[in-house]
Design a protein around this motif. Structure first.
Motif, PDB file in Angstrom:
ATOM      1  N   SER A 113     -12.868 -25.291 -55.209  1.00  0.00           N
ATOM      2  CA  SER A 113     -14.068 -25.159 -56.015  1.00  0.00           C
ATOM      3  C   SER A 113     -13.712 -24.172 -57.115  1.00  0.00           C
ATOM      4  O   SER A 113     -12.535 -23.945 -57.401  1.00  0.00           O
ATOM      5  N   ALA A 114     -14.703 -23.572 -57.757  1.00  0.00           N
ATOM      6  CA  ALA A 114     -14.414 -22.670 -58.869  1.00  0.00           C
ATOM      7  C   ALA A 114     -15.577 -21.714 -59.084  1.00  0.00           C
ATOM      8  O   ALA A 114     -16.715 -21.977 -58.662  1.00  0.00           O
ATOM      9  N   VAL A 115     -15.292 -20.621 -59.770  1.00  0.00           N
ATOM     10  CA  VAL A 115     -16.351 -19.662 -60.114  1.00  0.00           C
ATOM     11  C   VAL A 115     -17.331 -20.258 -61.111  1.00  0.00           C
ATOM     12  O   VAL A 115     -18.393 -19.680 -61.360  1.00  0.00           O
ATOM     13  N   GLY A 116     -16.997 -21.439 -61.654  1.00  0.00           N
ATOM     14  CA  GLY A 116     -17.946 -22.150 -62.496  1.00  0.00           C
ATOM     15  C   GLY A 116     -19.269 -22.389 -61.800  1.00  0.00           C
ATOM     16  O   GLY A 116     -20.298 -22.609 -62.460  1.00  0.00           O
ATOM     17  N   TRP A 117     -19.290 -22.342 -60.466  1.00  0.00           N
ATOM     18  CA  TRP A 117     -20.511 -22.480 -59.666  1.00  0.00           C
ATOM     19  C   TRP A 117     -21.635 -21.582 -60.197  1.00  0.00           C
ATOM     20  O   TRP A 117     -22.806 -21.958 -60.195  1.00  0.00           O
ATOM     21  N   TYR A 118     -21.286 -20.375 -60.656  1.00  0.00           N
ATOM     22  CA  TYR A 118     -22.297 -19.362 -60.973  1.00  0.00           C
ATOM     23  C   TYR A 118     -22.879 -19.496 -62.375  1.00  0.00           C
ATOM     24  O   TYR A 118     -23.863 -18.812 -62.691  1.00  0.00           O
ATOM     25  N   GLY A 119     -22.290 -20.372 -63.211  1.00  0.00           N
ATOM     26  CA  GLY A 119     -22.779 -20.454 -64.580  1.00  0.00           C
ATOM     27  C   GLY A 119     -22.559 -19.143 -65.308  1.00  0.00           C
ATOM     28  O   GLY A 119     -21.629 -18.391 -65.019  1.00  0.00           O
ATOM     29  N   ASP A 120     -23.415 -18.841 -66.266  1.00  0.00           N
ATOM     30  CA  ASP A 120     -23.316 -17.608 -67.045  1.00  0.00           C
ATOM     31  C   ASP A 120     -24.117 -16.515 -66.343  1.00  0.00           C
ATOM     32  O   ASP A 120     -25.335 -16.605 -66.223  1.00  0.00           O
ATOM     33  N   THR A 121     -23.432 -15.468 -65.880  1.00  0.00           N
ATOM     34  CA  THR A 121     -24.119 -14.381 -65.171  1.00  0.00           C
ATOM     35  C   THR A 121     -24.366 -13.169 -66.052  1.00  0.00           C
ATOM     36  O   THR A 121     -24.920 -12.172 -65.581  1.00  0.00           O
ATOM     37  N   GLY A 122     -23.930 -13.223 -67.321  1.00  0.00           N
ATOM     38  CA  GLY A 122     -24.104 -12.068 -68.191  1.00  0.00           C
ATOM     39  C   GLY A 122     -23.376 -10.861 -67.640  1.00  0.00           C
ATOM     40  O   GLY A 122     -22.220 -10.957 -67.210  1.00  0.00           O
ATOM     41  N   CYS A 141     -19.453 -28.109 -59.767  1.00  0.00           N
ATOM     42  CA  CYS A 141     -19.146 -27.358 -58.547  1.00  0.00           C
ATOM     43  C   CYS A 141     -20.173 -27.630 -57.457  1.00  0.00           C
ATOM     44  O   CYS A 141     -19.834 -27.708 -56.267  1.00  0.00           O
ATOM     45  N   ARG A 142     -21.422 -27.780 -57.839  1.00  0.00           N
ATOM     46  CA  ARG A 142     -22.477 -28.016 -56.852  1.00  0.00           C
ATOM     47  C   ARG A 142     -22.250 -29.337 -56.102  1.00  0.00           C
ATOM     48  O   ARG A 142     -22.295 -29.382 -54.869  1.00  0.00           O
ATOM     49  N   VAL A 143     -21.978 -30.412 -56.847  1.00  0.00           N
ATOM     50  CA  VAL A 143     -21.769 -31.707 -56.181  1.00  0.00           C
ATOM     51  C   VAL A 143     -20.395 -31.775 -55.516  1.00  0.00           C
ATOM     52  O   VAL A 143     -20.209 -32.475 -54.515  1.00  0.00           O
ATOM     53  N   TRP A 144     -19.434 -31.049 -56.053  1.00  0.00           N
ATOM     54  CA  TRP A 144     -18.084 -30.973 -55.486  1.00  0.00           C
ATOM     55  C   TRP A 144     -18.137 -30.361 -54.090  1.00  0.00           C
ATOM     56  O   TRP A 144     -17.592 -30.907 -53.126  1.00  0.00           O
ATOM     57  N   ASP A 153     -20.461 -30.630 -41.137  1.00  0.00           N
ATOM     58  CA  ASP A 153     -21.449 -31.130 -40.182  1.00  0.00           C
ATOM     59  C   ASP A 153     -20.786 -31.651 -38.911  1.00  0.00           C
ATOM     60  O   ASP A 153     -21.388 -31.616 -37.822  1.00  0.00           O
ATOM     61  N   ALA A 154     -19.543 -32.119 -39.042  1.00  0.00           N
ATOM     62  CA  ALA A 154     -18.820 -32.649 -37.880  1.00  0.00           C
ATOM     63  C   ALA A 154     -18.171 -31.559 -37.043  1.00  0.00           C
ATOM     64  O   ALA A 154     -17.618 -31.844 -35.980  1.00  0.00           O
ATOM     65  N   GLY A 155     -18.220 -30.306 -37.530  1.00  0.00           N
ATOM     66  CA  GLY A 155     -17.688 -29.205 -36.739  1.00  0.00           C
ATOM     67  C   GLY A 155     -16.394 -28.600 -37.243  1.00  0.00           C
ATOM     68  O   GLY A 155     -15.886 -27.638 -36.645  1.00  0.00           O
ATOM     69  N   THR A 156     -15.833 -29.134 -38.337  1.00  0.00           N
ATOM     70  CA  THR A 156     -14.635 -28.536 -38.932  1.00  0.00           C
ATOM     71  C   THR A 156     -15.034 -27.313 -39.762  1.00  0.00           C
ATOM     72  O   THR A 156     -16.033 -27.346 -40.483  1.00  0.00           O
ATOM     73  N   ARG A 157     -14.272 -26.250 -39.639  1.00  0.00           N
ATOM     74  CA  ARG A 157     -14.518 -25.069 -40.478  1.00  0.00           C
ATOM     75  C   ARG A 157     -14.171 -25.417 -41.919  1.00  0.00           C
ATOM     76  O   ARG A 157     -13.042 -25.832 -42.206  1.00  0.00           O
ATOM     77  N   VAL A 158     -15.119 -25.254 -42.828  1.00  0.00           N
ATOM     78  CA  VAL A 158     -14.904 -25.580 -44.235  1.00  0.00           C
ATOM     79  C   VAL A 158     -14.995 -24.298 -45.060  1.00  0.00           C
ATOM     80  O   VAL A 158     -15.985 -23.561 -44.977  1.00  0.00           O
ATOM     81  N   VAL A 159     -13.943 -24.035 -45.833  1.00  0.00           N
ATOM     82  CA  VAL A 159     -13.908 -22.890 -46.740  1.00  0.00           C
ATOM     83  C   VAL A 159     -13.908 -23.424 -48.160  1.00  0.00           C
ATOM     84  O   VAL A 159     -13.077 -24.258 -48.521  1.00  0.00           O
ATOM     85  N   LEU A 160     -14.848 -22.956 -48.964  1.00  0.00           N
ATOM     86  CA  LEU A 160     -14.989 -23.394 -50.353  1.00  0.00           C
ATOM     87  C   LEU A 160     -14.328 -22.365 -51.256  1.00  0.00           C
ATOM     88  O   LEU A 160     -14.811 -21.233 -51.382  1.00  0.00           O
ATOM     89  N   LEU A 161     -13.230 -22.756 -51.877  1.00  0.00           N
ATOM     90  CA  LEU A 161     -12.388 -21.823 -52.636  1.00  0.00           C
ATOM     91  C   LEU A 161     -12.903 -21.706 -54.074  1.00  0.00           C
ATOM     92  O   LEU A 161     -12.466 -22.430 -54.966  1.00  0.00           O
ATOM     93  N   ARG A 162     -13.805 -20.759 -54.311  1.00  0.00           N
ATOM     94  CA  ARG A 162     -14.326 -20.544 -55.660  1.00  0.00           C
ATOM     95  C   ARG A 162     -13.346 -19.658 -56.424  1.00  0.00           C
ATOM     96  O   ARG A 162     -13.459 -18.433 -56.471  1.00  0.00           O
TER      97      ARG A 162
END
Length: 303
Positions: A113-122, A141-144, A153-162
């Motif tokens: 993923s990416a820090v683009g998730w946050y948009g413009d934070t000023g 990033c949101r849909v990604w 949901d199936a029980g695998t640990r998921v880490v989102l790399l922003r």
């Protein structure tokens, strides 16, 4: 670990695919052509094609696949490529993981993923708890990230790399800036007050290795350095490391003319902090922008 990896031919993927075998891991790279050597497996994510046997029994899946955001001008068509190349890959992997018997599922999915998730934070500092912002990359990033949810949901640990801006002379957003800065015509973008979340490539690799192992970490992780800096401070440090002046300023209007929609993202301010990595006790080899740029540009600075 037995690791299945998508996006192994990209800038970060190439570095990681070299690092992990050196640490004793067994890597299989997913490719979209006929496999040509051991350690490769075919898939076609745009069509949702991936043999479940390639995923079954692996310890970890790492997905860094996606078209480069800075590779082409952001036409409507290329915006669709940026989005679909991420959603299709994450969705295909997550679906296959979710459909495997529990005993065959990987323990962890490291999802790009990416820090683009946050948009413009000023000037506002944000951590992993902040909601998605607005703008094209925030929407991507949101849909990604959402595409990886079936695996969670199936029980695998998921880490989102922003991930923030990885610093290395051989790739990423630093590479195209190197020539103008070496020529002494580099400068700050727009007013230069926008915050830049960065990370040294060595620290990014260390963080990925840690996140593979740490079963207590899941969800979004800001893979960034501990001290974000303004574009003006980044520019000044860049010049100091290369021993070049940085008196130029690239007006926002000129940047938009050259880059189109990508310029708006380059001018966004993102003061992103690595709260999860800090709580986990992660140690940065290069905790300051000066140190990170010195490590990234040592060969160039000596040239």
């Amino acid at each position: 670990m037995r690791i299945l990896m998508a996006g192994a031919s990209g800038f970060l993927g190439t570095a990681l695919a070299e690092r992990l075998p050196a640490a004793g891991h067994d890597i299989t790279r997913l490719v979209r052509r006929e496999p040509q050597q051991p350690g490769e497996a075919f898939w076609e994510p745009s069509a949702g094609q991936l043999d479940p046997a390639q995923v079954a029994g692996t310890d970890a899946v790492i997905n860094l696949a996606g078209a480069g955001v800075g590779d082409k001008r952001w036409t409507a068509g290329y915006r669709n490529v940026i989005r679909s190349s991420r959603v299709d890959t994450a969705g295909t992997l997550a679906r296959v993981i979710s459909q495997l018997p529990a005993a065959d599922r990987p323990r962890v999915l490291l999802q790009g993923s990416a820090v683009g998730w946050y948009g413009d934070t000023g000037d506002r500092e944000v951590t992993e708890e902040a909601p998605a912002g607005t703008g094209f990359l925030a929407d991507v990033c949101r849909v990604w990230e959402a595409a990886a949810r079936p695996a969670e949901d199936a029980g695998t640990r998921v880490v989102l790399l922003r991930t923030g801006m990885p610093l290395d002379a051989h790739g990423g957003l630093l590479k195209p800036q190197l020539l103008p800065f070496r020529l002494g015509i580099g400068g700050k973008l727009g007013g230069g007050g926008q915050w830049v979340p960065w990370i040294a490539l060595a620290d990014w690799l260390d963080a990925i290795e840690m996140l593979l192992e740490r079963a207590d970490i899941a969800g979004p992780v800001n893979v960034v350095g501990p001290e974000p800096v303004t574009n003006a401070a980044f520019t000044a440090a860049f010049g100091r490391v290369l021993h070049r002046p940085t008196l130029m300023q690239i007006p926002g209007a000129a940047l938009r003319l050259a880059l189109g929609g990508l310029a708006d993202e380059a001018l966004r301010s993102q003061r992103v902090l690595p709260a999860v990595l800090r709580r986990a006790g992660f140690t940065w080899q290069h905790p300051t922008i000066e140190s990170a740029l010195q490590a990234a540009l040592a060969p160039a600075a000596a040239a």
